[in-house]
Each structure stands twice: as C-alpha cells, then as structure tokens.
Design an enzyme around this catalytic site. Structure first.
Site, mmCIF file in Angstrom:
data_model
loop_
_atom_site.group_PDB
_atom_site.id
_atom_site.type_symbol
_atom_site.label_atom_id
_atom_site.label_comp_id
_atom_site.label_asym_id
_atom_site.label_seq_id
_atom_site.Cartn_x
_atom_site.Cartn_y
_atom_site.Cartn_z
ATOM 1 N N ASP A 1 -11.230 49.786 68.610
ATOM 2 C CA ASP A 1 -11.973 51.016 68.911
ATOM 3 C C ASP A 1 -13.445 50.889 68.525
ATOM 4 O O ASP A 1 -14.343 51.180 69.330
ATOM 5 C CB ASP A 1 -11.358 52.191 68.144
ATOM 6 C CG ASP A 1 -10.215 52.848 68.885
ATOM 7 O OD1 ASP A 1 -10.130 52.698 70.112
ATOM 8 O OD2 ASP A 1 -9.401 53.514 68.233
ATOM 9 N N TYR A 2 -13.699 50.490 67.293
ATOM 10 C CA TYR A 2 -15.089 50.401 66.843
ATOM 11 C C TYR A 2 -15.858 49.350 67.644
ATOM 12 O O TYR A 2 -17.030 49.551 67.987
ATOM 13 C CB TYR A 2 -15.143 50.069 65.351
ATOM 14 C CG TYR A 2 -14.808 51.235 64.456
ATOM 15 C CD1 TYR A 2 -15.638 52.350 64.385
ATOM 16 C CD2 TYR A 2 -13.665 51.234 63.673
ATOM 17 C CE1 TYR A 2 -15.335 53.428 63.565
ATOM 18 C CE2 TYR A 2 -13.350 52.305 62.843
ATOM 19 C CZ TYR A 2 -14.191 53.403 62.800
ATOM 20 O OH TYR A 2 -13.896 54.477 61.980
#
Length: 751
Positions: free
Chosen positions: A531-532
């Site tokens: 995600d990051y």
C-alpha cells in the site's frame, strides 16, 4: 531516454553506491530520465540486484584526478537538472539552478553506519513487527531503503517541477529515518486516548481473523474479507452463515482483532480451509468475488503467467547474467508511456560517449512564475476519491508537497475512518467534501470541480469510474490538462482488472511473506508495504505526468496497481536468472542472519547488532570472551555467548559496551519510546498537530526536506464533509445553490 516518456527532458547525474539512492535512480530512469551513473575507477558493484538497480542508466567511469575526467564531471553537473548522491560520495558544491538530492540513513542525526537493520531498529520497525513470541523481528527485505529511494525520486521530480516554475535550485534531503516513519504513517500516531490502531493484537498470520493467512491442503492462502460485504460472501461460500449471527461478529471486520474474537473465528475457519488445495480455494473464492491470493516464493512470482502477460515481469538479456526476467516499469501512462526497460550496462561502458556528450549538456531555462512558488506543488489542485491506505497516501504526499487536496467521500465516508488514528496518518493536509456521485447532480458538481483541477486520484476497481459516468474520456472532455491517477489492485485493464485486491494479497503472491518466513510459515508484515509503496509510486508518477504536461500541454491517465508495485517495491530481489542466487530468507520470529548481525535481548529491552567487518567480529568476541567470526550462525555457540552477556545488561549498558568496542549497534525502539526519542526528534521524524476531534496528536513529520520550497503540514486530517460548502464557494457556487444541494442530500452537511 525515450523522447516521449514522462521524464524525457530530465537529466540526472547519479553518484551513489547504496541501495536507496541507486533505487531512486532506477525509478527516474524507468520513467524516462537520462541518468548517468558516475563511478570511480575500480568500483565494484556489490549491491544486490545490480542487474536491476542499474537498469536504464548510462555508466561513466571518471577519475577526477585526471583533468579530462574532472572537466567531464563538472560539465555533467553544470548541465544536469539534478544530482543524486548518498553518503558514499562527497557532496556536490552548490550550482545555480541545480537540484541536489542527498540520501542518507540518519539525516545527520547519528554517526552510525548506513545500515538497514540499524535504521529499522531505531525507528521501531523491528519491534513493531508481529511475532509469535512477542519479540522484535529482523526483516529480510530492505523496505526502509526502498521507501527512501521512492521518496528521493519523488523529491527530485517535485523540486525540478518547482524550479521549472520559477523556484531556485536547491538541496533535497531524504533519510532512512523519515522513510521508516513514512512506512508507518498510519501506525505512528498517538494522542490523549490511544495509539496507532494497526499495531495492536497482531500476529504473523494477521491482525483480523478474516483478513488473514490460512493453511490449505497443500500450502497457504491469504483471504482479505476486510469489509462487511466481503465477510458475508466469505461465510456464505464456507457454508458458515450461522457465524454472522454470533454477537461477537456484529459490525465491521475491522473490529474483530481482539484476541478472543480472533481465536474464535480461526478455530471455526481453519479446519474448513485445510480441506482443499490453494488452487481450489482460489477458484471458489475468486468466483464469489472475495479478495484472496496464494502465498508464493519470489521465483514463483517471477514465473507467474498473469504477471508476465500484463508486463509486470519482462525478459531482458543481461550482459553478465544472460537471459533474465525482471520487474517491468513502475506505472503506465496513456500519453507519454514509460520506455521499455533496458538492461544494466557494464561499469564504465558509456565513458567515452559521456565524455563526448557532456560539454553540450545545458540545463533548460524556464520563464519564472511571478511570484515563484513557495512550495513544490503550489497551485496544484487535487481531487482525492480514494479510501483505505494506498489511495489516500498518494494525495497525502502531494499535499505535503504543497498541493491543495480535496477528499471527496460518500455519506458513509472512507471505511478507514473507523481506524481513527490511522486515518489521520493517511489523510493529513486535506479537506473533505461529501458528495453523492451516484446522482446526476453529484456528478455535475464533481465535473465542475474537475474543470478547475489538475489531478484526480481514485482507487476504485476497474470500471467503477466509467459506471459512475466519470471515466477518463469524460474527465478528459471537460479538462484536457487533467492528470487522472488510478491506484487499483490489478490494473485498470486486462483479465484481472475487476478483482478486488488489498495489500497483503500482494505481499503473499509476490514472495514477500514467504521470504520473511523462510523455511517456516509465511509472515504477514505489519507494515502495509504494498500500500505505502503504491501510494509513493503513484505520487511520483503523478508529478512525472505534471512535468510531462509542462512539455506537452496535455493531461493523461496514469495507472498504478498493487500487483505491479509488488514487483517494483522489491526490485533488487526480483530477478530470475540461471546464475543469480536467491536473496536471503528469514524464519520463524527471525532474529537475524548471523551472530554478528542479529537482535539480542537485554535485561530491559532489545538491541540490534550490525557488525559487517572482521574488526567488528573480533571486538564482539573480545566482549564475550569467545572467538567470533562474521560467518558464525545466528543460533551457534558464539551467538549464545552474546545472548548471555548482553542479556545480563540493561539496554543502555549494552549499547555503551558495544559502542566502546566499536561495534555498530542500535536500540530496538518500541512504540512507547518513538515520540520521545531524542534522535528521532532531532531528525524531524515527529511533529505535533491538533485534530478537531482527537485533540493534540504526535505523528510522522514531513518525509522530504526541501531547502527552498519546504514541505508543508497545513492541517490534520479533516472531519467528514467539513469543507464542502467552502470548496464549492471557491469554484463560484452561490450560497443558495450550495444550500439547495445540501438540503437535497447531494452534498453532505459539515460534520
């Protein structure tokens, strides 16, 4: 450099040997920048995965003791847009108009060596990883270095964008310490009442029982039933609808992480999932539209026919390794496509060509804005339609760079508003408008906003924007200069595009979980690394598209997927070749690869020892009174002696003894210590903000330092719909029209 690539007119000189800066150069080259890697004579490429990291760059071996090479380097620096360097090379003197990006591990806050393990220990990464024994875990994938590289590439692109609009050249600084906080921005938040919610109740299978790893008849599977809708589908497929009536399982699965509930659900589901093979479950669950993915090794991921068919893995003939398979480009662009990956060059292969071309390098001049921008993305307007983590993290980074970000939500809001402190960590700097996009009036309002916007970011599944009547063709029709960045699970097109996808599905299918687990069970990483990374790569791709727009005058569609990101985010480990050894693997509650590089318990905490030289090993041996070598195993007699000696000392005393012996070591900092740690405060990792509902908060600071156009943290995350009327008034809506839209339920009332 491809003539029509996003960064086609960007010239970068790279003077670095570490993974973080080399990875930044890799990303810039992958987006079309001309990257010249300047290497000293005799330089050895010891970097793991150099065949990937040096891809697409030109290599020049320059001996600055020779006048001709010194002049060549000066000409390159004088004509480049940016110089990218790390601690292995001396600083470049300031040159007017030049962007100098300095990548370091510690940001000047420590004299410890640039070592991934030490930075991970000092920033809580080791201590916060979920483990069975509730002890710190040594991570085998260098996530901190990769995120440092992503932020460095973003910083270079943003600073060049600002300079081309009138800002001066400047120094850009990125550190591993701040990158570690970026990787935990939703977790490293604390206030009067509680702490970052994602850090609680986790184990190596996951935090929530229906968002977890499950053993199948022949392997492992991740199931991502994170929302009530997915929970109902899962229980239906497993023929356990009766569980939905259990009083413990009412509400959102996000609330099921309490150990008693987690244990109960797993006891019920584990025997069911063990009855079929992984492939069988993938078919059954996939047909029911339930997010899921297999646990694979990296080699299996690189051989995946779906990844190869989508261009996420591409064949390249490497000059040393021969035939290889490697990750593809980090993002897709509809108007200025990224160049096809090119193999890494041999060290010095382009020296003659670079010497010949350097005198003609000229940094482009641009008419300055009046006044020049005070922040990198001043005046850039972003509409944020995203939810969860990857989608919101991208526009949050743009907000830090100075963009004006308006988060557009349904009446129910971003589902991760339930994770109140986490939501703050993914959505600071934004404003909020509640808008019903399922109604024609709501779509009309959105298109009015889009006419005045520069960027739209969404993370809907493929086809949702089109079904809403807000697809790319519509958006381009109302604003041809618009950048539309989509961050999806499996991409915006192709046979997998409509599948639901969450971060750990891609941790599983890309080999990340298997690498950490080694010969044992796979490990769910507490850091939502996919995600990051997707959010950071989405921000980089968006700024690259804005730079391309400066050249072409046209907007475009940008496609970033978690599936694609899962290969790019571990690029140095993602290479398939006959002569290429497998990267190091971990194990159950992995403490480190050897006695000299390992986590050790003290009487009141843990320390990370990161010895890399024979002198360090000899000093450790003297400390414990036994012979010790760099290759001694993590579970051998020498490690046991170290355990006994360090275990009898306080952490402070152990660190003092290690420092006196000249052995690199750092404390394994826990969550409670992060916000008071003097080193982290000195490095700018922690800031204080006030949230209108949660009150005073301590959280991650800005992730990139800009000398001339500093990052801005304007405000905390917004309350639902708090800025709707003001945002509409700014685009010319009269008060009466705004009131009517609110009364009709098209626009939400401020919370």
């Amino acid at each position: 450099m491809a003539e029509d690539a996003p960064l086609a007119d960007l010239r970068v000189v790279e003077r670095a040997s570490g993974l973080a800066a080399s990875y930044a150069g890799f990303l810039l080259a992958a987006l079309g920048a001309e990257v010249v890697k300047v290497e000293p004579p005799g330089a050895a490429r010891t970097l793991p995965g150099a065949a990937v990291m040096e891809r697409g760059k030109r290599s020049a071996t320059l001996d600055v003791a020779r006048a001709v090479d010194a002049a060549c380097r000066e000409a390159l620096v004088a004509g480049a847009d940016a110089v990218l360097g790390d601690e292995s090379m001396p600083r470049v003197p300031a040159v007017e108009g030049l962007v100098c990006c300095r990548v370091s591990a510690w940001g000047g806050a420590s004299d410890l060596p640039s070592d991934e393990a030490l930075v991970a220990a000092a920033t809580g990464v080791h201590a916060m990883q979920w483990s069975w024994s509730r002890r710190p875990v040594w991570l085998v994938t260098p996530m901190v270095a990769y995120m440092t590289g992503m932020l460095a590439a973003l910083g270079v692109a943003a600073a060049v964008f600002a300079r081309r609009r009138g800002a001066p050249g400047q120094e850009v600084r990125v550190s591993g310490l701040r990158a570690a906080f970026a990787l935990n921005s939703g977790t490293y938040v604390t206030g009067r009442e509680t702490r970052g919610s994602l850090s609680q109740f986790g184990d190596p299978r996951g935090q929530m029982p229906t968002y977890s790893l499950f053993r199948t008849a022949d392997g492992w599977l991740f199931i991502g039933a994170l929302t009530p809708a997915f929970l109902v589908k899962l229980m239906t497929v497993l023929e356990r609808v009766d569980l939905l009536a259990d009083p413990r399982l009412q509400g959102s699965p996000l609330a099921f992480g309490i150990p008693e509930i987690k244990d109960f659900v797993r006891r019920e589901l584990d025997p069911i999932l063990a009855t079929r093979t992984t492939a069988e479950w993938l078919g059954v669950l996939g047909a029911a539209d339930i997010p899921c993915g297999p646990v694979r090794t990296r080699e299996q991921a690189l051989r995946d026919p779906d990844a190869r068919g989508l261009g996420l893995v591409v064949p390249l003939e490497d000059p040393r390794l021969g035939a290889t398979w490697q990750p593809g480009e980090p993002a897709l662009f509809s108007d200025t496509p990224a160049p096809r990956p090119r193999p890494a060059r041999e060290p010095g292969a382009d020296t003659a060509a670079v010497r010949a071309a350097a005198p003609a390098w000229r940094r482009p001049s641009f008419a300055p804005s009046v006044p020049p921008p005070r922040v990198c993305l001043e005046g850039i307007r972003v509409l944020d339609l995203a939810s969860f983590i990857a989608g919101p993290f991208c526009p949050m980074l743009l907000a830090d760079l100075g963009a004006e970000v308006l988060k557009i939500e349904s009446a129910d809001g971003d589902p991760f508003r339930l994770a109140a402190f986490g939501f703050v960590g993914w959505n600071r700097g934004k404003r909020s408008l509640v808008l019903d996009l399922k109604r024609a009036e709501g779509r009309e309002v959105f298109l009015d906003l889009a006419r005045r916007a520069d960027v739209v970011v969404d993370n809907f599944r493929a086809g949702v924007m089109e079904r809403l009547g807000l697809g790319w063709e519509t958006l381009r029709g109302v604003n041809p200069r618009l950048i539309h960045t989509s961050i999806t699970g499996y991409g915006s097109s192709g046979p997998l595009a409509t599948r639901p996808g969450f971060d750990p599905i891609f941790q599983a299918c890309s080999g990340l979980m298997a690498a950490q687990g080694g010969a044992g069970d796979p490990v769910f990483h507490m850091i939502a690394y996919t995600d990051y990374s997707a959010g950071a790569l989405g921000a980089l791709a968006t700024v690259a598209a804005l730079l391309a727009r400066e050249r072409t005058g046209r907007g475009q569609r940008v496609d970033v997927s978690l599936f694609r990101t899962s290969y790019v985010m571990q690029a140095a480990e993602m290479i398939l070749a006959a002569a290429c050894p497998s990267p190091p693997a971990g194990g159950r509650d992995f403490l480190g690869p050897g006695a000299c590089r390992r986590l050790y318990a003290c009487a009141d905490g843990w320390v990370c020892v990161a010895a890399t030289a024979e002198a360090h090993a000899a000093a450790l041996g003297r400390l414990v009174g036994v012979p010790l070598a760099l290759d001694d195993p993590a579970g051998g007699a020498a490690a046991a002696a170290l355990e006994r000696v360090l275990g009898a000392l306080s952490r402070a005393a152990a660190l003092a003894r290690l420092a006196a012996a000249g052995v690199p070591a750092a404390p394994c900092v826990g969550f409670e210590e992060l916000f008071a740690d003097p080193l982290l405060h000195a490095a700018g990792c922690v800031v204080e903000q006030t949230h209108p509902a949660l009150g005073p908060l301590r959280m991650s600071g800005a992730f990139i330092d800009f000398e001339a156009t500093p990052a801005v943290l304007r405000r905390s995350a917004p309350l639902l719909g708090a800025d709707g009327p003001a945002a509409l008034a700014e685009i010319g809506y009269a008060a009466e029209r705004i009131a009517a839209l609110i009364d009709a339920g098209v626009v939400g009332r401020p919370a």
